[in-house]
Scaffold this motif. Structure first.
Motif, PDB file in Angstrom:
ATOM      1  N   ASP A  63       0.822  -1.208   0.000  1.00  0.00           N
ATOM      2  CA  ASP A  63       0.000   0.000   0.000  1.00  0.00           C
ATOM      3  C   ASP A  63       0.856   1.258   0.000  1.00  0.00           C
ATOM      4  N   GLN A  64       1.994   1.196   0.660  1.00  0.00           N
ATOM      5  CA  GLN A  64       2.918   2.333   0.621  1.00  0.00           C
ATOM      6  C   GLN A  64       3.725   2.338  -0.675  1.00  0.00           C
ATOM      7  N   ARG A  81       2.968   1.402  -3.642  1.00  0.00           N
ATOM      8  CA  ARG A  81       2.265   1.834  -4.857  1.00  0.00           C
ATOM      9  C   ARG A  81       2.136   3.348  -4.942  1.00  0.00           C
ATOM     10  N   HIS A  82       2.518   4.041  -3.886  1.00  0.00           N
ATOM     11  CA  HIS A  82       2.547   5.502  -3.924  1.00  0.00           C
ATOM     12  C   HIS A  82       3.982   6.033  -4.098  1.00  0.00           C
ATOM     13  N   ASP A  83       4.909   5.134  -4.397  1.00  0.00           N
ATOM     14  CA  ASP A  83       6.291   5.508  -4.683  1.00  0.00           C
ATOM     15  C   ASP A  83       6.395   5.809  -6.182  1.00  0.00           C
ATOM     16  N   THR A 114       6.627   2.968  -9.246  1.00  0.00           N
ATOM     17  CA  THR A 114       5.483   2.753 -10.131  1.00  0.00           C
ATOM     18  C   THR A 114       5.776   3.219 -11.550  1.00  0.00           C
ATOM     19  N   ALA A 140      -1.603   0.294 -10.000  1.00  0.00           N
ATOM     20  CA  ALA A 140      -1.160   1.675  -9.799  1.00  0.00           C
ATOM     21  C   ALA A 140      -0.308   2.165 -10.969  1.00  0.00           C
TER      22      ALA A 140
END
Length: 323
Positions: A82-83, A85-87, A91, A116
């Motif tokens: 979850d963390q 995929r916000h990198d 991504t 993502a």
């Protein structure tokens, strides 16, 4: 033979078995054929903490790999997804590598990273059943089916949790090198070749070998697709395009058990899943999965498992979620 380069993507909080299970499948196949070169990549080279707390040194950062040389991208899952995929670095690289590679695969919740990265729009995908609703909610553009242990949609492959990644890896090896090499790899690893992708995440244990011919594969697929359907010998024979007598002989020779025994096993596993997940009455489950009556289901459970359906539910009802 030119080696196929497999890039395994990890991140802080990755699940170790999502990496090492599939990685070892490719390594064993490589020892037999010299066909693969496996690389582990993270956003940056260096130590990466896994979900278990142990750290692994990633030899490569995403900037270190030549995308033109990557045949297959395999994205691991884990509680850190979850963390991760916000990198944007990770991504963006997955999006670029996933576009240029011949094929892309995810293990368990690794599918969230592929989503993502924008690689799965309109694709049919799977993941661990505990993540199903989250995936549907957050990526409505995907077609989510969390019953199979792995799925292929074109060049995109996705799998359910942990050990399903090894099933997927064996399928990739078979796709590359044929059934004999995949079978030899499974034998070296003391694995069964192989749980078919359409098999339910909660489906039949590997108490038999897998069918070797298309007619028997068609029968097995039909049984797994709808355990509660009519699966008498005549019905199964029609799926195989064989006479009932010929089917009985071929099926038993290839799988080591008669068709009726196999059907009962599939139905019991489907009932076990339903018992562990919900509160459906035993009578309703008996009708849904082809047992007819609750008493028939109870007898089958006692004969195979030594417990009643109600006792099984009490012991194995799921009370927590898994990544």
């Amino acid at each position: 033979m030119k080696q196929r380069r497999i890039a395994f993507v990890i991140f802080e909080g990755f699940q170790p078995l999502d990496l090492f299970g599939p990685y070892e499948v490719f390594q064993y196949a490589h020892e037999l054929t010299d066909a693969y070169s496996c690389q582990i990549v993270a956003s940056q080279p260096g130590p990466v903490r896994s979900a278990s707390g142990a750290s692994l040194h990633a030899p490569y950062g995403v900037a270190d790999l030549n995308l033109a040389e990557i045949d297959t991208v395999v994205v691991t899952g884990g509680e850190g997804v979850d963390q991760a995929r916000h990198d944007p670095v990770l991504t963006s690289w997955i999006a670029e590598a996933g576009t240029s590679a011949r094929r892309v695969a995810s293990i368990c919740s690794g599918v969230f990273l592929l989503a993502a990265a924008g690689l799965l729009r309109g694709r049919r995908v799977t993941t661990h059943w505990a993540r199903e609703q989250q995936l549907i909610r957050e990526y409505p553009e995907l077609v989510v089916d969390c019953d199979p242990i792995f799925l292929r949609d074109g060049r995109m492959w996705t799998s359910a949790g942990m050990t399903a990644g090894m099933d997927l890896a064996l399928a990739l090896v078979e796709d590359d090198l044929g059934r004999e090499i995949a079978h030899a790899t499974a034998q070296e690893m003391v694995l069964f070749l192989r749980r078919p992708g359409p098999q339910s995440q909660f489906s039949v244990p590997l108490w038999s070998t897998q069918p070797a011919t298309d007619p028997i594969r068609a029968v097995v697929s039909a049984i797994h697709a709808d355990p509660g359907a009519r699966h008498g010998i005549a019905d199964l024979a029609s799926h195989a395009g064989l006479s009932p007598r010929h089917l009985q002989r071929r099926f038993t020779a290839e799988l080591g058990i008669p068709p009726t025994t196999y059907v009962e096993g599939v139905r019991i596993e489907a009932a076990k899943r339903a018992l562990a997940e919900g509160d459906h009455p035993v009578e309703a489950l008996a009708r849904r999965y082809g047992f007819g009556t609750a008493e028939t289901l109870r007898r089958a459970f006692h004969r195979r498992l030594g417990v009643s359906p109600s006792d099984y539910r009490d012991r194995f009802r799921s009370t927590k979620e898994y990544i």
